[in-house]
Each structure stands twice: as structure tokens, then as C-alpha cells.
Design an enzyme around this catalytic site. Structure first.
Site, mmCIF file in Angstrom:
data_model
loop_
_atom_site.group_PDB
_atom_site.id
_atom_site.type_symbol
_atom_site.label_atom_id
_atom_site.label_comp_id
_atom_site.label_asym_id
_atom_site.label_seq_id
_atom_site.Cartn_x
_atom_site.Cartn_y
_atom_site.Cartn_z
ATOM 1 N N ARG A 199 0.419 19.876 1.810
ATOM 2 C CA ARG A 199 1.032 18.911 0.878
ATOM 3 C C ARG A 199 2.197 19.623 0.211
ATOM 4 O O ARG A 199 2.010 20.641 -0.448
ATOM 5 C CB ARG A 199 0.015 18.450 -0.164
ATOM 6 N N HIS A 227 3.404 9.814 3.902
ATOM 7 C CA HIS A 227 2.003 10.064 3.514
ATOM 8 C C HIS A 227 1.124 9.439 4.607
ATOM 9 O O HIS A 227 0.428 8.445 4.375
ATOM 10 C CB HIS A 227 1.738 9.456 2.141
ATOM 11 N N GLN A 271 -2.736 8.637 4.144
ATOM 12 C CA GLN A 271 -3.000 7.497 3.262
ATOM 13 C C GLN A 271 -2.826 6.181 4.008
ATOM 14 O O GLN A 271 -3.641 5.255 3.869
ATOM 15 C CB GLN A 271 -2.041 7.550 2.063
ATOM 16 N N ASP A 317 2.671 1.474 -5.652
ATOM 17 C CA ASP A 317 2.512 2.919 -5.818
ATOM 18 C C ASP A 317 3.224 3.278 -7.122
ATOM 19 O O ASP A 317 3.974 2.455 -7.674
ATOM 20 C CB ASP A 317 3.146 3.627 -4.600
ATOM 21 N N CYS A 346 -2.631 3.356 -3.607
ATOM 22 C CA CYS A 346 -3.109 4.639 -3.073
ATOM 23 C C CYS A 346 -3.736 5.507 -4.154
ATOM 24 O O CYS A 346 -4.479 6.431 -3.821
ATOM 25 C CB CYS A 346 -1.968 5.365 -2.361
ATOM 26 N N ARG A 359 -10.095 7.478 2.841
ATOM 27 C CA ARG A 359 -9.362 8.720 3.147
ATOM 28 C C ARG A 359 -10.276 9.666 3.930
ATOM 29 O O ARG A 359 -9.868 10.311 4.880
ATOM 30 C CB ARG A 359 -8.902 9.397 1.851
HETATM 31 N N1 NVA Z 1 4.355 8.366 -4.059
HETATM 32 C C1 NVA Z 1 3.299 9.120 -4.717
HETATM 33 C C2 NVA Z 1 2.041 9.074 -3.921
HETATM 34 C C3 NVA Z 1 0.870 9.757 -4.576
HETATM 35 C C4 NVA Z 1 -0.357 9.763 -3.726
HETATM 36 C C5 NVA Z 1 3.756 10.550 -4.928
HETATM 37 O O1 NVA Z 1 4.362 11.136 -4.016
HETATM 38 O O2 NVA Z 1 3.504 11.093 -6.008
HETATM 39 N N1 CP Z 2 -3.572 9.017 -2.853
HETATM 40 C C1 CP Z 2 -3.536 10.352 -2.889
HETATM 41 O O1 CP Z 2 -2.975 11.028 -2.023
HETATM 42 O O2 CP Z 2 -4.207 10.878 -3.958
HETATM 43 P P1 CP Z 2 -4.165 12.397 -4.433
HETATM 44 O O3 CP Z 2 -2.758 12.682 -4.890
HETATM 45 O O4 CP Z 2 -5.177 12.470 -5.539
HETATM 46 O O5 CP Z 2 -4.543 13.275 -3.283
#
Ligand code: NVA
Ligand code: CP
Length: 299
Positions: free
Chosen positions: A101, A128, A131, A218, A257, A285
Site C-alpha cells: 500500500r 484499489h 476493494q 468514497d 469502501c 475484502r
Molecule cells: N480513496 C481513499 C480510499 C480509502 C480506502 C483513499 O485513498 O484514502
Molecule cells: N477500504 C479500505 O481499504 O480500508 P482500509 O484503509 O482500512 O484498509
């Protein structure tokens, strides 16, 4: 499939097979005896925060017989400037797979290239994919499938979630309308590269929601954008709430999400009304990622 780096690079068959496998793994959870990851250690390199992704991968890998090693980028030399290609070549000689990540999609691509390990994108600024696979599993469970369904995405038109959804619409052939404020629309260059008539963009959330079976949102500020208050101000009128959803199709579902910011992209009332779906989506997930891991181990 050697890696899972994006939805863009998956075919419709690959997506459908992963969802089928996820359903099977979900149905058999706790009763299946296969341990395809036995003897394997998977590293999890995280440069951004996570609850769902971290927990679901740690649980999923253990259930498949493997071990995990969580590496916050602050704790390893990567955080002090060691190049990604050197980190990749070191881990490539020790572990069996990597989950990353981070910010740049190119880092995930480079890690796969230099480590020669199976690599899973656990969220970048661009995509992502894990997700989206969990979300598609939820749509299959709740609505029987995505064929002929209308999807809406209300929020930041160029977040990782929106981009992954746009690629999913193209790959699977469903209609997706994205509603974003004028200054947060998907860039023309991205839409040109996407080249998909099934995806349209507008500035009016009601227009995107009209007749939609699946309504998705989101956060307005993704990880790394926390200080951008001026961007947040653009989203006036974009909160998903029961009044905004009056034109949605009968039997529609709402997806988020998570994490959710109540009173911003979604109202407390709407989130709680759709909590059954949204937390099923979070649980999925685990099942979707187990399917990815099984597939990568098979390759
Ligand atoms: N668009 C959000 C998704 C979080 C799971 C982010 O990147 O923070
Ligand atoms: N939706 C998602 O990826 O959640 P986290 O950021 O908690 O992993």
C-alpha cells in the site's frame, strides 16, 4: 495471473473467476482443509494507514496456511530513502509474495519487476483493485450480478476508487455514471485512455443517481490529501443522503469502501440504513483477497 496491480490489467474472465472463487472460499470458510500458502511468508509493506486491508490480508494468509510480516515503511530503510528496486531485490530472495500500500503506482510496478515475486496492490493513488473485487462480490450477492445494472459513483472523479470502478465498468460491460464537482472531474486524458462509452461523467449527483442500482461513494480527501481544505469545499451538495437518493432504482444498494466520514460524503442516516451491505462489503475484502492469493499461488 502473476500479480494483481490494477483492475485495468485484468480481463473480464479473470475478474469473474476471482469472484467465483471468492464465493466458494466464503461458503467453505472454516471447513476447507487446503493450505495453498503452507510454508510461505508474505511481506506487507504499508506506507499509508489501514484497518480493513491489513486485517483481512493477515487473517486470509493465515487461513491459507501462510505467515505474514507487516512492514510499516517508517520502520524499514525504504522510509529513509533506500530505493524501491533494492528493497524489492532483497525481499525477492527471502519471502514468497508482497502486498503493498503506497502512493505511486509505479512503485508497485517496479517492486513486481525487481523482486520477481507475486505482488498485490493494496491501494495506490491510482487504483484499489482488492476493494473493487470485494465490491463486485457484494453486488453479486445482493443483486445477483452486475449484468444490466446501472452504477453511480458520487465523489472525487479521480480518486483510486473512481478510477478502478471506471476500469471495472469497461472490463465487465456495465454502465457507470460519475458525478463530481467541476474541479474534481476525471481528466480528459484519462477518459481518452479509458475509451469507454459505458462510462459518463457529470456534475450533478442526482443525474448520476437517477435509475441507479448501485450507488457508490468514497472520502472526498484521499490519504495524502488531508490538508486540502479548498478541495473539500468543492463538494457542497455531494453528500449521499436519503433526499439525494430519491431517484435511485427500486431495490438499489449503497456501497462505501470505508472509512466513512459522516456528514461529509455520506449522512449518518444513510450509512446506518445501508450498514448491512456496507459491512458485508468490508467482510468481503477477506474472501476476495483469499481468492487473489490462491490464484497467485497457482500461477
Ligand atoms: N480513496 C481513499 C480510499 C480509502 C480506502 C483513499 O485513498 O484514502
Ligand atoms: N477500504 C479500505 O481499504 O480500508 P482500509 O484503509 O482500512 O484498509
Amino acid at each position: 495471473m502473476k500479480h494483481l496491480l490494477s483492475i485495468e490489467e485484468l480481463s473480464a474472465d479473470e475478474i469473474t473467476n476471482l469472484i467465483d472463487d471468492a464465493m466458494r472460499l466464503k461458503a467453505w470458510r472454516g471447513r476447507d482443509t487446503e493450505r495453498p500458502l503452507a510454508g510461505q511468508t508474505w511481506a506487507m509493506i504499508f506506507t499509508k494507514s489501514s484497518t480493513r486491508t491489513r486485517v483481512s490480508f493477515e487473517v486470509g494468509i493465515r487461513e491459507l496456511g501462510g505467515f505474514t510480516m507487516f512492514l510499516s515503511s517508517n520502520d524499514i530503510q525504504l522510509g529513509r530513502g533506500e530505493p524501491i528496486k533494492d528493497t524489492a531485490r532483497v525481499l525477492g530472495r527471502m519471502v514468497h509474495g508482497v502486498i503493498i500500500r503506497t502512493f505511486a503506482q509505479q512503485d508497485v510496478i517496479d517492486f513486481a519487476k525487481y523482486s520477481k515475486l507475486p505482488v498485490i496492490n493494496a491501494l495506490t493513488d491510482d487504483e484499489h483493485p482488492c476493494q473493487i473485487l470485494a465490491d463486485l462480490l457484494t453486488v453479486r450477492e445482493k443483486l445477483g450480478g452486475w449484468e444490466g445494472r446501472k452504477f453511480a459513483f458520487v465523489g472525487d472523479g479521480f480518486s483510486n476508487m473512481t478510477r478502478s470502478w471506471m476500469w471495472a465498468a469497461k472490463r465487465l460491460g456495465f454502465q457507470l455514471k460519475v458525478a463530481s464537482p467541476q474541479n474534481c472531474q476525471p481528466p480528459a486524458a484519462f477518459l481518452k485512455a479509458l475509451d469507454c462509452d459505458l462510462v459518463s461523467v457529470c456534475e450533478d449527483p442526482r443525474e448520476a443517481i437517477a435509475g441507479a442500482d448501485v450507488i457508490n461513494t468514497d472520502v472526498w480527501l484521499s490519504m495524502g490529501q488531508e490538508g486540502q481544505k479548498e478541495k473539500e469545499a468543492e463538494f457542497k451538495g455531494f453528500e449521499l443522503n436519503s433526499s439525494l437518493l430519491t431517484g435511485a432504482a427500486k431495490g438499489h444498494i449503497v456501497l462505501h469502501c470505508l472509512p466513512a466520514y459522516r456528514g461529509k460524503e455520506i449522512s449518518e442516516e444513510l450509512l446506518e440504513n445501508h450498514a448491512d451491505t456496507i459491512f458485508q462489503q468490508a467482510e468481503n475484502r477477506l474472501h476476495a483477497q483469499k481468492a487473489i492469493l490462491v490464484e497467485l499461488t497457482r500461477a
